[in-house]
Design a protein around this motif. Structure first.
Motif, short mmCIF file in Angstrom:
data_model
loop_
_atom_site.label_atom_id
_atom_site.label_comp_id
_atom_site.label_asym_id
_atom_site.label_seq_id
_atom_site.Cartn_x
_atom_site.Cartn_y
_atom_site.Cartn_z
N UNK A 1 59.02 -39.49 -15.53
CA UNK A 1 58.05 -40.38 -16.18
C UNK A 1 57.30 -39.64 -17.29
N UNK A 2 56.95 -38.38 -17.03
CA UNK A 2 56.25 -37.59 -18.04
C UNK A 2 57.15 -37.32 -19.24
N UNK A 3 58.41 -37.01 -18.96
CA UNK A 3 59.36 -36.74 -20.05
C UNK A 3 59.57 -37.98 -20.92
N UNK A 4 59.63 -39.15 -20.27
CA UNK A 4 59.78 -40.40 -21.02
C UNK A 4 58.53 -40.67 -21.85
N UNK A 5 57.36 -40.49 -21.23
CA UNK A 5 56.09 -40.72 -21.92
C UNK A 5 55.95 -39.82 -23.15
N UNK A 6 56.46 -38.58 -23.04
CA UNK A 6 56.37 -37.64 -24.16
C UNK A 6 57.50 -37.81 -25.16
N UNK A 7 58.43 -38.73 -24.88
CA UNK A 7 59.52 -38.99 -25.81
C UNK A 7 60.64 -37.98 -25.78
N UNK A 8 60.66 -37.16 -24.73
CA UNK A 8 61.73 -36.15 -24.62
C UNK A 8 63.04 -36.80 -24.21
N UNK A 9 62.97 -37.73 -23.26
CA UNK A 9 64.12 -38.56 -22.92
C UNK A 9 63.69 -40.01 -23.11
N UNK A 10 64.65 -40.89 -23.37
CA UNK A 10 64.27 -42.27 -23.69
C UNK A 10 64.41 -43.25 -22.52
N UNK A 11 65.00 -42.79 -21.44
CA UNK A 11 65.11 -43.67 -20.27
C UNK A 11 65.34 -42.83 -19.02
N UNK A 12 65.09 -43.43 -17.87
CA UNK A 12 65.24 -42.72 -16.60
C UNK A 12 66.72 -42.45 -16.33
N UNK A 13 67.00 -41.22 -15.90
CA UNK A 13 68.37 -40.84 -15.55
C UNK A 13 68.50 -40.95 -14.03
#
Length: 351
Positions: A326-338
Motif C-alpha cells: 500500500x505504501x509503495x502504491x501510495x508513493x507511486x513506486x508500483x501502480x497496482x497490488x501484486x
C-alpha cells in the motif's frame, strides 16, 4: 533488570565507536563482486527435504548472504553466524554488509549474492521490473525504527508533535517512511504539519535530540536501548502494525537449483529463533560480536525487543506484505497490488 546508568558523554563516545565499526563493515560490501559463484551449493546434498533431519552428514553448502549493516533487524541471521549455528549445519554463510538496501538488491540481481535480507519493498520493485525475486521467509516484522524523545519532553503521542521538527536517518529512507505512516495515522501531514530533517544515526541522532534541534528522532536497536538505559530518553512511538521489514529474498532461478541449501538455511534460522525466544540471554554473546561496545545488560534488552518482532514460523504475513504494498502504491513506486502468491513462497519453511 537493573537500569544501566550511562553518562551522555560516555554514550556519545560509545556510539562513535559503533559507527566506526559499522563503517568498516560497509566497506566490505565493495568486494562483493569478487565472490566466486562456483562456491554456492547446488542444493543436491544428502540431507532430506523434511527440514534437513537426517542420520547422514549433510553436504556442505556456501551461501552468499547480504544485509544492511549497522542495526539488529537481521538478528536471527546475525546470531546464527556468530554462534556457529549455520556452520554446524554444514552451511558456510559468506556475509556481505551494505550501506543501503538498494545496493544490496542490485548485487542480488547481478548474481553477486544468493540471499538478501531486506524490506519486502525490494521484492515488489523487482517483480515490477519483471525479475524473478521472491520472499521465502521473514525474520523481522516491523519498520525497524522507533521515535525517541527526551524523557521529560511534554509529548505523549504523535498527535502532540504538530508544528515540531523531527529527525529521520535520511529523508526518503525506511525510517522516514515509517514515521510518516505513523503521523498519517495520527492525523498529521508529514509534508505540511511537521518538518522532517536528516538526523543520521547513532551519535549524530543523539546529538540532534539532546541539543533540541529536533523534538525526537527515529533510531534503531541497539541505539534505542542504549539511549533509554541512560534514563534521559524514552520511546514515544514504536510502529505497532504488521510490516514485512526483513524478508529472506532470493532469485527464483537460484532457489530452483539450490532448494536444499535454501531449505536448510531456513530450517536453521527457525531453530535459532526458537532457541532465542525461549532464552533471549543465550543470544547476547553472539550479538556482542556485532556490537562489542554495548553493555551486556543493554544488549539483552535490545535482543528481547527485536525478538518480539520475529514472526511465528518465520512466515511473511499477508497483512505485513499488504502494508508495504500500500505504501509503495501510495508513493507511486508500483501502480497496482501484486498478488501475494506471486511474490512470496513459504513452501521451503519448516512445517
Amino acid at each position: 533488570m537493573r537500569q544501566t546508568k550511562i553518562s551522555l558523554a560516555a554514550l556519545l563516545v560509545l556510539m562513535m565507536v559503533v559507527l566506526g565499526a559499522c563503517g568498516n563493515g560497509n566497506n566490505s560490501a565493495s568486494s562483493v563482486n569478487s565472490a566466486d559463484p562456483s562456491e554456492t551449493s547446488s542444493g543436491t546434498g544428502a540431507s532430506s527435504s523434511n527440514g534437513g533431519e537426517t542420520n547422514s552428514t549433510p553436504e556442505k553448502a556456501t551461501i552468499r548472504v547480504g544485509l544492511v549493516g549497522g542495526g539488529m533487524t537481521p538478528i536471527i541471521t546475525q546470531i546464527g553466524i556468530n554462534d556457529g549455528s549455520y556452520e554446524q549445519a554444514g552451511i558456510t554463510v559468506k556475509k556481505e554488509e551494505f550501506s543501503s538496501g538498494a545496493d544490496m538488491v542490485q548485487a542480488l540481481v547481478g548474481g553477486s549474492l544468493d540471499i538478501a535480507l531486506g524490506s519486502y519493498e525490494h521484492v515488489l520493485r523487482q517483480q515490477k521490473n519483471g525479475l524473478g525475486v521472491k520472499a521465502y521467509g521473514e525474520i523481522f516484522n516491523g519498520g525497524g525504527y522507533a521515535l525517541v524523545v527526551k524523557k521529560d519532553a511534554p509529548y505523549q503521542s504523535l498527535a502532540d508533535l504538530k508544528g515540531k521538527t523531527l529527525a529521520v536517518t535520511k529523508v526518503g529512507s525506511l525510517s522516514d517512511t515509517v514515521l510518516r505512516e505513523g503521523l498519517k495515522d495520527a492525523g498529521i501531514d508529514g509534508s505540511k504539519d511537521v518538518q522532517i530533517i536528516n538526523g543520521g544515526s547513532g551519535a549524530t541522532m543523539l546529538a540532534a535530540i539532546e541539543s533540541g534541534k529536533t523534538a525526537g528522532g527515529m533510531a534503531s536497536e541497539p541505539t534505542v536501548s542504549q539511549m533509554v538505559a541512560t534514563g534521559n530518553y524514552r520511546v514515544l512511538y514504536d510502529p505497532p502494525y504488521d510490516f514485512a521489514g526483513i524478508v529472506v529474498m532470493a532469485k527464483t532461478d537460484w532457489v530452483d537449483k539450490n532448494q536444499d541449501a535454501m531449505r536448510r538455511f531456513l530450517q536453521v534460522s527457525s531453530e535459532i529463533n526458537d532457541r532465542a525466544q525461549q532464552d533471549p540471554a543465550s543470544a547476547v554473546a553472539a550479538m556482542l560480536k556485532e556490537f562489542n561496545q554495548v553493555p551486556a545488560d543493554v544488549m539483552e534488552t535490545a535482543v528481547k525487543n527485536q525478538l518480539a518482532k520475529v514472526p511465528e514460523g518465520l512466515k511473511v504475513t499477508e497483512a505485513g506484505a499488504k502494508k508495504v504494498s500500500d505504501i509503495e502504491i501510495e508513493q507511486g513506486v508500483i501502480n497496482k497490488e501484486i498478488p501475494f502468491d506471486q511474490t512470496v513462497d513459504l513452501s521451503l519453511l519448516p512445517q
